[in-house]
Design a protein around this motif. Structure first.
Motif, PDB file in Angstrom:
ATOM      1  N   ASP A 199      -4.795 -24.497   5.362  1.00 27.15           N
ATOM      2  CA  ASP A 199      -5.303 -24.590   6.663  1.00 27.15           C
ATOM      3  C   ASP A 199      -4.210 -23.842   7.700  1.00 27.15           C
ATOM      4  O   ASP A 199      -4.149 -23.916   8.764  1.00 27.15           O
ATOM      5  N   GLY A 200      -3.367 -22.969   6.961  1.00 27.48           N
ATOM      6  CA  GLY A 200      -2.345 -22.080   7.718  1.00 27.48           C
ATOM      7  C   GLY A 200      -2.904 -21.291   8.736  1.00 27.48           C
ATOM      8  O   GLY A 200      -4.053 -21.059   8.799  1.00 27.48           O
ATOM      9  N   GLU A 201      -2.027 -21.041   9.839  1.00 26.83           N
ATOM     10  CA  GLU A 201      -2.400 -20.231  10.794  1.00 26.83           C
ATOM     11  C   GLU A 201      -1.445 -19.344  11.261  1.00 26.83           C
ATOM     12  O   GLU A 201      -0.194 -19.247  11.104  1.00 26.83           O
ATOM     13  N   PHE A 202      -1.818 -17.956  12.050  1.00 22.67           N
ATOM     14  CA  PHE A 202      -1.214 -16.916  12.350  1.00 22.67           C
ATOM     15  C   PHE A 202      -1.342 -16.911  14.048  1.00 22.67           C
ATOM     16  O   PHE A 202      -2.562 -17.036  14.365  1.00 22.67           O
ATOM     17  N   VAL A 203      -0.257 -16.973  14.783  1.00 22.29           N
ATOM     18  CA  VAL A 203      -0.672 -16.970  16.256  1.00 22.29           C
ATOM     19  C   VAL A 203       0.363 -15.612  16.648  1.00 22.29           C
ATOM     20  O   VAL A 203       1.423 -15.637  16.428  1.00 22.29           O
ATOM     21  N   GLY A 204      -0.337 -15.013  17.532  1.00 18.65           N
ATOM     22  CA  GLY A 204       0.484 -13.701  18.286  1.00 18.65           C
ATOM     23  C   GLY A 204      -0.585 -12.999  18.796  1.00 18.65           C
ATOM     24  O   GLY A 204      -0.856 -13.456  19.974  1.00 18.65           O
ATOM     25  N   LEU A 205      -0.868 -11.970  18.289  1.00 28.79           N
ATOM     26  CA  LEU A 205      -2.022 -10.920  19.033  1.00 28.79           C
ATOM     27  C   LEU A 205      -3.197 -11.846  19.044  1.00 28.79           C
ATOM     28  O   LEU A 205      -3.974 -11.530  19.893  1.00 28.79           O
ATOM     29  N   SER A 206      -3.729 -12.760  18.203  1.00 33.15           N
ATOM     30  CA  SER A 206      -4.728 -13.482  18.136  1.00 33.15           C
ATOM     31  C   SER A 206      -4.378 -15.013  17.404  1.00 33.15           C
ATOM     32  O   SER A 206      -3.212 -15.098  17.017  1.00 33.15           O
ATOM     33  N   THR A 207      -5.064 -15.615  17.130  1.00 34.72           N
ATOM     34  CA  THR A 207      -5.057 -16.817  16.531  1.00 34.72           C
ATOM     35  C   THR A 207      -6.011 -16.733  15.247  1.00 34.72           C
ATOM     36  O   THR A 207      -7.056 -16.912  15.844  1.00 34.72           O
TER      37      THR A 207
ATOM     38  N   ASP B  82       2.478 -26.983  -4.481  1.00 37.44           N
ATOM     39  CA  ASP B  82       2.297 -26.908  -5.895  1.00 37.44           C
ATOM     40  C   ASP B  82       3.564 -26.140  -6.270  1.00 37.44           C
ATOM     41  O   ASP B  82       3.735 -24.981  -7.012  1.00 37.44           O
ATOM     42  N   GLY B  83       4.747 -26.296  -5.595  1.00 38.35           N
ATOM     43  CA  GLY B  83       6.126 -25.691  -6.005  1.00 38.35           C
ATOM     44  C   GLY B  83       6.357 -24.344  -5.267  1.00 38.35           C
ATOM     45  O   GLY B  83       7.472 -23.740  -5.462  1.00 38.35           O
ATOM     46  N   ALA B  84       5.468 -23.595  -4.453  1.00 34.09           N
ATOM     47  CA  ALA B  84       5.563 -22.592  -3.835  1.00 34.09           C
ATOM     48  C   ALA B  84       5.716 -22.900  -2.231  1.00 34.09           C
ATOM     49  O   ALA B  84       4.707 -23.286  -1.902  1.00 34.09           O
ATOM     50  N   TRP B  85       6.577 -22.212  -1.741  1.00 34.05           N
ATOM     51  CA  TRP B  85       6.442 -22.172  -0.304  1.00 34.05           C
ATOM     52  C   TRP B  85       5.529 -21.232   0.400  1.00 34.05           C
ATOM     53  O   TRP B  85       5.241 -20.242  -0.134  1.00 34.05           O
ATOM     54  N   ARG B  86       4.808 -21.998   1.552  1.00 35.91           N
ATOM     55  CA  ARG B  86       3.460 -21.351   2.167  1.00 35.91           C
ATOM     56  C   ARG B  86       3.707 -21.524   3.494  1.00 35.91           C
ATOM     57  O   ARG B  86       4.401 -22.365   4.159  1.00 35.91           O
ATOM     58  N   TYR B  87       3.418 -20.506   4.581  1.00 31.47           N
ATOM     59  CA  TYR B  87       3.238 -20.813   6.003  1.00 31.47           C
ATOM     60  C   TYR B  87       2.221 -21.578   6.205  1.00 31.47           C
ATOM     61  O   TYR B  87       0.887 -21.421   5.901  1.00 31.47           O
ATOM     62  N   VAL B  88       2.573 -22.552   7.065  1.00 29.13           N
ATOM     63  CA  VAL B  88       1.510 -23.497   7.835  1.00 29.13           C
ATOM     64  C   VAL B  88       1.193 -22.747   9.067  1.00 29.13           C
ATOM     65  O   VAL B  88       0.136 -22.562   9.564  1.00 29.13           O
ATOM     66  N   THR B  89       2.301 -22.235   9.876  1.00 24.36           N
ATOM     67  CA  THR B  89       2.106 -21.468  11.057  1.00 24.36           C
ATOM     68  C   THR B  89       3.154 -20.206  11.139  1.00 24.36           C
ATOM     69  O   THR B  89       4.408 -20.733  10.504  1.00 24.36           O
ATOM     70  N   LYS B  90       2.617 -19.290  11.317  1.00 25.47           N
ATOM     71  CA  LYS B  90       3.483 -17.926  11.394  1.00 25.47           C
ATOM     72  C   LYS B  90       3.220 -17.363  12.909  1.00 25.47           C
ATOM     73  O   LYS B  90       1.966 -17.086  13.067  1.00 25.47           O
ATOM     74  N   GLN B  91       4.140 -17.598  13.690  1.00 21.59           N
ATOM     75  CA  GLN B  91       3.908 -17.072  15.017  1.00 21.59           C
ATOM     76  C   GLN B  91       4.764 -15.982  15.300  1.00 21.59           C
ATOM     77  O   GLN B  91       6.017 -15.891  15.043  1.00 21.59           O
ATOM     78  N   VAL B  92       4.164 -15.022  16.057  1.00 18.98           N
ATOM     79  CA  VAL B  92       5.025 -13.866  16.451  1.00 18.98           C
ATOM     80  C   VAL B  92       5.130 -13.635  18.303  1.00 18.98           C
ATOM     81  O   VAL B  92       3.939 -14.054  18.583  1.00 18.98           O
ATOM     82  N   THR B  93       6.204 -13.485  18.664  1.00 19.40           N
ATOM     83  CA  THR B  93       6.093 -13.140  20.243  1.00 19.40           C
ATOM     84  C   THR B  93       6.845 -11.799  20.117  1.00 19.40           C
ATOM     85  O   THR B  93       7.925 -11.449  19.531  1.00 19.40           O
ATOM     86  N   PHE B  94       6.549 -11.018  21.176  1.00 18.04           N
ATOM     87  CA  PHE B  94       7.033  -9.730  21.290  1.00 18.04           C
ATOM     88  C   PHE B  94       7.825  -9.548  22.592  1.00 18.04           C
ATOM     89  O   PHE B  94       7.423 -10.196  23.452  1.00 18.04           O
ATOM     90  N   ASP B  95       8.917  -9.053  22.297  1.00 22.22           N
ATOM     91  CA  ASP B  95       9.810  -8.737  23.432  1.00 22.22           C
ATOM     92  C   ASP B  95       9.372  -7.350  23.882  1.00 22.22           C
ATOM     93  O   ASP B  95       9.345  -7.117  25.381  1.00 22.22           O
TER      94      ASP B  95
END
Length: 163
Positions: free
Chosen positions: A43-51, A121-134
């Protein structure tokens, strides 16, 4: 678990999260969408240029970057700060520097990632990865319109000549 075992487990978790970030950058830059999507929870999400949420949306979003004109990029991530909230949850922040090609023109971008992570299951995963640009600008325009020059940078190092 002894104090030493706890400390080792903490260090192993932090190193695994650092490795996750390196694999994210490599998969994104290489266009390896299957690997990239596998780095997120179901159910992970990327938030930045879009979601984009969930593996299907994530794959469509990342694979569609070229259609939006972003045809090449090189992600350089540094200054990773990791906070372990529990044995299977964490947060991370890092800086992003990203030369890229947008609509055939070289650009330069920089910003920050803010991540929420979970061990699955023993491995790290992104739930949310958010990028903001300067900034995200054509390379010919410069990232800050000449505010910093070689001379002004050299002035921060008294007694060291720069040609």
């Amino acid at each position: 678990m002894s104090e030493l075992e706890q400390r080792i487990a903490r260090l192993e978790a932090i190193e695994a999260i650092r490795d996750l970030d390196a694999r994210y950058c490599r998969a994104l830059d290489d266009g390896d969408w299957d690997t990239l999507v596998s780095l997120f929870t179901d159910d992970g999400e990327f938030v930045g240029l879009s979601t984009a949420r969930g593996h299907a949306e994530l794959r469509t979003f990342f694979a569609g970057l070229a259609d939006a004109g972003l045809t090449a990029f090189w992600h350089h991530v540094t200054n990773l700060e990791i906070t372990l909230d529990g044995p299977d949850t964490a947060r991370a922040r890092s800086f992003l520097w990203q030369p890229c090609v947008q609509d055939g023109e070289p650009h330069i971008a920089a910003g920050r990632y803010t991540d929420v992570l979970r061990r699955v299951d023993g491995a790290w995963r992104y739930v949310t990865k958010q990028v903001t640009f300067d900034y995200f600008v054509p390379l010919t325009d410069g990232w800050d319109h000449g505010r910093f020059t070689v001379a002004s940078a050299a002035a921060t190092y008294p007694g060291r000549p720069f040609a």
